[in-house]
Enzyme design. Structure first.
Site, PDB file in Angstrom:
ATOM      1  N   ASP A  82      -4.330  -6.462   5.059  1.00 49.43           N
ATOM      2  CA  ASP A  82      -5.418  -7.276   5.629  1.00 49.43           C
ATOM      3  C   ASP A  82      -5.474  -8.650   4.965  1.00 49.43           C
ATOM      4  O   ASP A  82      -6.027  -9.592   5.528  1.00 49.43           O
ATOM      5  CB  ASP A  82      -6.760  -6.569   5.438  1.00 49.43           C
ATOM      6  CG  ASP A  82      -6.871  -5.348   6.346  1.00 49.43           C
ATOM      7  OD1 ASP A  82      -6.381  -5.420   7.492  1.00 49.43           O
ATOM      8  OD2 ASP A  82      -7.431  -4.323   5.914  1.00 49.43           O
ATOM      9  N   LYS A  90       8.505 -17.300 -10.837  1.00 46.18           N
ATOM     10  CA  LYS A  90       7.760 -16.147 -11.350  1.00 46.18           C
ATOM     11  C   LYS A  90       6.508 -16.630 -12.094  1.00 46.18           C
ATOM     12  O   LYS A  90       6.589 -17.544 -12.920  1.00 46.18           O
ATOM     13  CB  LYS A  90       8.672 -15.360 -12.300  1.00 46.18           C
ATOM     14  CG  LYS A  90       8.109 -14.042 -12.692  1.00 46.18           C
ATOM     15  CD  LYS A  90       9.027 -13.338 -13.666  1.00 46.18           C
ATOM     16  CE  LYS A  90       8.203 -12.410 -14.523  1.00 46.18           C
ATOM     17  NZ  LYS A  90       8.909 -11.979 -15.708  1.00 46.18           N
ATOM     18  N   ASN A 113       0.849  -1.200   0.000  1.00 52.69           N
ATOM     19  CA  ASN A 113       0.000   0.000   0.000  1.00 52.69           C
ATOM     20  C   ASN A 113       0.880   1.245   0.000  1.00 52.69           C
ATOM     21  O   ASN A 113       2.109   1.141  -0.026  1.00 52.69           O
ATOM     22  CB  ASN A 113      -0.948  -0.025   1.209  1.00 52.69           C
ATOM     23  CG  ASN A 113      -0.164  -0.140   2.503  1.00 52.69           C
ATOM     24  OD1 ASN A 113       0.604   0.744   2.848  1.00 52.69           O
ATOM     25  ND2 ASN A 113      -0.342  -1.256   3.210  1.00 52.69           N
ATOM     26  N   LYS A 168     -11.514  -3.920  18.443  1.00 53.87           N
ATOM     27  CA  LYS A 168     -10.117  -4.335  18.706  1.00 53.87           C
ATOM     28  C   LYS A 168      -9.704  -4.046  20.153  1.00 53.87           C
ATOM     29  O   LYS A 168      -8.563  -4.277  20.525  1.00 53.87           O
ATOM     30  CB  LYS A 168      -9.183  -3.632  17.724  1.00 53.87           C
ATOM     31  CG  LYS A 168      -9.497  -3.921  16.258  1.00 53.87           C
ATOM     32  CD  LYS A 168      -8.384  -3.501  15.333  1.00 53.87           C
ATOM     33  CE  LYS A 168      -8.796  -3.615  13.881  1.00 53.87           C
ATOM     34  NZ  LYS A 168      -7.665  -3.510  12.951  1.00 53.87           N
ATOM     35  N   LYS A 172     -13.741   0.164  15.148  1.00 51.36           N
ATOM     36  CA  LYS A 172     -12.410  -0.446  15.356  1.00 51.36           C
ATOM     37  C   LYS A 172     -11.988  -0.319  16.815  1.00 51.36           C
ATOM     38  O   LYS A 172     -11.425  -1.252  17.392  1.00 51.36           O
ATOM     39  CB  LYS A 172     -11.360   0.238  14.477  1.00 51.36           C
ATOM     40  CG  LYS A 172     -11.479  -0.125  13.017  1.00 51.36           C
ATOM     41  CD  LYS A 172     -10.487   0.638  12.155  1.00 51.36           C
ATOM     42  CE  LYS A 172     -11.003   0.686  10.724  1.00 51.36           C
ATOM     43  NZ  LYS A 172     -10.212   1.522   9.846  1.00 51.36           N
ATOM     44  N   PHE A 202      -4.438   3.172  14.443  1.00 51.03           N
ATOM     45  CA  PHE A 202      -4.737   4.214  13.464  1.00 51.03           C
ATOM     46  C   PHE A 202      -5.860   3.722  12.570  1.00 51.03           C
ATOM     47  O   PHE A 202      -6.049   2.514  12.399  1.00 51.03           O
ATOM     48  CB  PHE A 202      -3.498   4.536  12.615  1.00 51.03           C
ATOM     49  CG  PHE A 202      -2.617   5.574  13.238  1.00 51.03           C
ATOM     50  CD1 PHE A 202      -1.867   5.262  14.355  1.00 51.03           C
ATOM     51  CD2 PHE A 202      -2.564   6.857  12.715  1.00 51.03           C
ATOM     52  CE1 PHE A 202      -1.061   6.221  14.958  1.00 51.03           C
ATOM     53  CE2 PHE A 202      -1.755   7.825  13.305  1.00 51.03           C
ATOM     54  CZ  PHE A 202      -1.002   7.509  14.423  1.00 51.03           C
TER      55      PHE A 202
HETATM   56  N1  CTP Z   1      -3.953  -3.510  11.877  1.00 51.59           N
HETATM   57  C1  CTP Z   1      -3.221  -4.550  12.420  1.00 51.59           C
HETATM   58  N2  CTP Z   1      -3.147  -5.748  11.772  1.00 51.59           N
HETATM   59  C2  CTP Z   1      -3.795  -5.937  10.590  1.00 51.59           C
HETATM   60  C3  CTP Z   1      -4.544  -4.891  10.030  1.00 51.59           C
HETATM   61  C4  CTP Z   1      -4.596  -3.687  10.686  1.00 51.59           C
HETATM   62  O1  CTP Z   1      -2.639  -4.384  13.488  1.00 51.59           O
HETATM   63  N3  CTP Z   1      -3.689  -7.107   9.992  1.00 51.59           N
HETATM   64  C5  CTP Z   1      -4.013  -2.234  12.617  1.00 51.59           C
HETATM   65  C6  CTP Z   1      -3.338  -1.075  11.916  1.00 51.59           C
HETATM   66  O2  CTP Z   1      -1.982  -0.971  12.292  1.00 51.59           O
HETATM   67  C7  CTP Z   1      -4.143   0.102  12.411  1.00 51.59           C
HETATM   68  C8  CTP Z   1      -5.522  -0.457  12.664  1.00 51.59           C
HETATM   69  O3  CTP Z   1      -5.351  -1.877  12.734  1.00 51.59           O
HETATM   70  O4  CTP Z   1      -3.642   0.589  13.633  1.00 51.59           O
HETATM   71  C9  CTP Z   1      -6.573  -0.113  11.654  1.00 51.59           C
HETATM   72  O5  CTP Z   1      -6.379  -0.745  10.463  1.00 51.59           O
HETATM   73  P1  CTP Z   1      -7.471  -0.802   9.269  1.00 51.59           P
HETATM   74  O6  CTP Z   1      -6.928  -1.721   8.247  1.00 51.59           O
HETATM   75  O7  CTP Z   1      -7.840   0.556   8.844  1.00 51.59           O
HETATM   76  O8  CTP Z   1      -8.731  -1.377   9.978  1.00 51.59           O
HETATM   77  P2  CTP Z   1      -9.510  -2.675   9.814  1.00 51.59           P
HETATM   78  O9  CTP Z   1     -10.051  -2.963  11.171  1.00 51.59           O
HETATM   79  O10 CTP Z   1      -8.641  -3.697   9.202  1.00 51.59           O
HETATM   80  O11 CTP Z   1     -10.747  -2.286   8.906  1.00 51.59           O
HETATM   81  P3  CTP Z   1     -10.951  -2.095   7.329  1.00 51.59           P
HETATM   82  O12 CTP Z   1      -9.695  -2.568   6.654  1.00 51.59           O
HETATM   83  O13 CTP Z   1     -12.108  -2.942   7.058  1.00 51.59           O
HETATM   84  O14 CTP Z   1     -11.195  -0.648   7.161  1.00 51.59           O
END
Ligand code: CTP
Length: 401
Positions: free
Chosen positions: A279, A289, A209, A344, A340, A326
């Protein structure tokens, strides 16, 4: 960050003097008053006028110059100083300072200073490694000086080795670190994650990303400047390794980040998860490859979920530990972020809306809203460094400090 502070910048005679000009300019940009003191030899490399133009202040060279009344008042200069930085520092000036010799404007003034003092040696490798120079550096450390280590590279003498003055950004970092006066995080163990993760698809491709790591690095540096013991777990970024960290752990994938964080989390008082963790990852990593399909058809990639590190931390939180996540959204920022926060089990979510100018990835600014169990705190647009300090202020409040 340095508004109202006065830095005495001591410039001694070495080829790296030109970097001191850039540093003077960077300090002025931080709203800091810069008074430059040069040795006679330094003026052979760079003209005092350069520093006078950059800082808007006279440069002190000669103790006995009767034309410039400010230059005979070395004690007055020493009284004004919040910090002394000698950059570049020659072997000669280090030897003099280590033994209290005061035979010019720079050394007399510095001897009269009782503020924090930093020196950035720059010289030929053999001069630097000479036991006499090393003894002098040890003596200076004993007298409370911080020595900013030279870096390795090609030196003016043509040799390659340790002895180069670090870049002006590193020197500025040292000044910011020393002058951040709120040492209100001393003794706290803080873990910060930063940057993106990379999820391999095959030996040459990955999913990632746009995170640059800047926000997480800003939090790590701000916490270190405030006295915390900081462990930085970072995904791949272009950023230089920040100084003053207790530990820097470089990881690539979400799985590696999970392992690095969970192995260290129990001993942490505060964990800030600024990393943009993937995610999903490809369900399998191809050994070779991946080639285009012969028939020219489209390709679908099966993806599997990665472990949610923040959710794991929320579920394994120990008493008194504070967790910060975040949240980046493009719509319904507050609703999604509150979800979240609750799901979490974290104490604070720093949320930003990617659609707003100045917020999110790749900028030096951020526009954050803090969400806690009982408050929503919107912040104005500010630098990531300033935002990092505001975030730490809020987290310390939650920790009851
Ligand atoms: N985060 C994490 N581990 C993951 C994904 C996310 O620890 N596998 C943490 C990020 O570091 C951040 C927070 O979760 O602090 C929010 O991440 P985000 O991806 O925006 O939230 P999600 O709960 O995954 O929701 P969505 O992707 O559906 O928006």
């Amino acid at each position: 960050m340095l508004s109202g502070k006065t830095v005495l910048l001591g410039v001694t005679g070495g080829i790296a003097c030109y970097k001191a000009a850039e540093l003077a300019s960077a300090l002025v940009k931080q709203h800091c008053k810069v008074r430059v003191l040069m040795t006679k030899n330094a003026t052979e490399f760079i003209a005092p006028l350069t520093f006078e133009s950059l800082t808007g202040n006279p440069v002190a060279v000669d103790t006995f110059d009767r034309d410039r009344p400010w230059e005979i008042e070395h004690i007055a200069l020493a009284d004004q100083a919040d910090l002394v930085l000698i950059a570049p520092a020659t072997a000669n000036v280090l030897a003099k300072l280590a033994h209290g010799l005061a035979d010019d404007m720079l050394t007399t003034t510095v001897l009269a200073c009782d503020c924090p003092k930093l020196a950035a040696p720059a010289m030929n490798t053999r001069m630097y490694e000479n036991a006499v120079t090393q003894d002098n550096l040890d003596a200076l450390r004993r007298y409370g000086w911080e020595i900013i280590e030279p870096v390795s590279g090609r030196l003016a003498c043509g040799a390659t080795g340790k002895g180069k003055l670090p870049d002006p950004e590193r020197l500025l970092e040292a000044v910011l670190h020393a002058l951040t006066h709120r040492k209100d995080m001393t003794g706290l163990k803080v873990l910060v994650t930063a940057g993106p993760t990379r999820e391999a698809l095959d030996p040459v491709r990955y999913l990632t990303n746009l995170s640059t790591g800047r926000m997480g690095y800003a939090v790590a540096r701000a916490a270190a400047a405030r006295g915390a013991d900081v462990t930085l777990v970072t995904g791949p970024t272009e950023l230089p390794r920040p100084p003053y960290m207790a530990e820097v752990v470089e990881v690539t994938s979400a799985r590696q980040m999970f392992e690095a964080v969970t192995a260290r989390s129990a001993e942490m008082d505060l964990i800030v998860k600024a990393a943009a963790v993937a995610d999903y990852r490809p369900a399998t990593v191809a050994e070779n490859k991946i080639k285009k399909t012969r028939s020219g058809t489209d390709l679908s990639l099966p993806l599997e979920r990665t472990d949610d590190i923040l959710a794991w931390l929320g579920a394994h939180k120990r008493d008194g530990q504070v967790l910060c996540g975040f949240s980046m959204e493009t719509a319904d920022l507050l609703e999604h972020s509150r979800e979240k926060l609750e799901k979490k089990r974290v104490d604070l979510i720093a949320a930003n809306n990617l659609r707003e100018e100045g917020a999110g990835f790749g900028t030096s600014t951020n526009l954050l809203t803090f969400l806690t169990a009982d408050a929503v705190i919107p912040l104005p647009l500010m630098s990531k460094t300033e935002a990092a300090h505001q975030l730490l202020d809020e987290l310390l409040r939650l920790m009851g400090m």
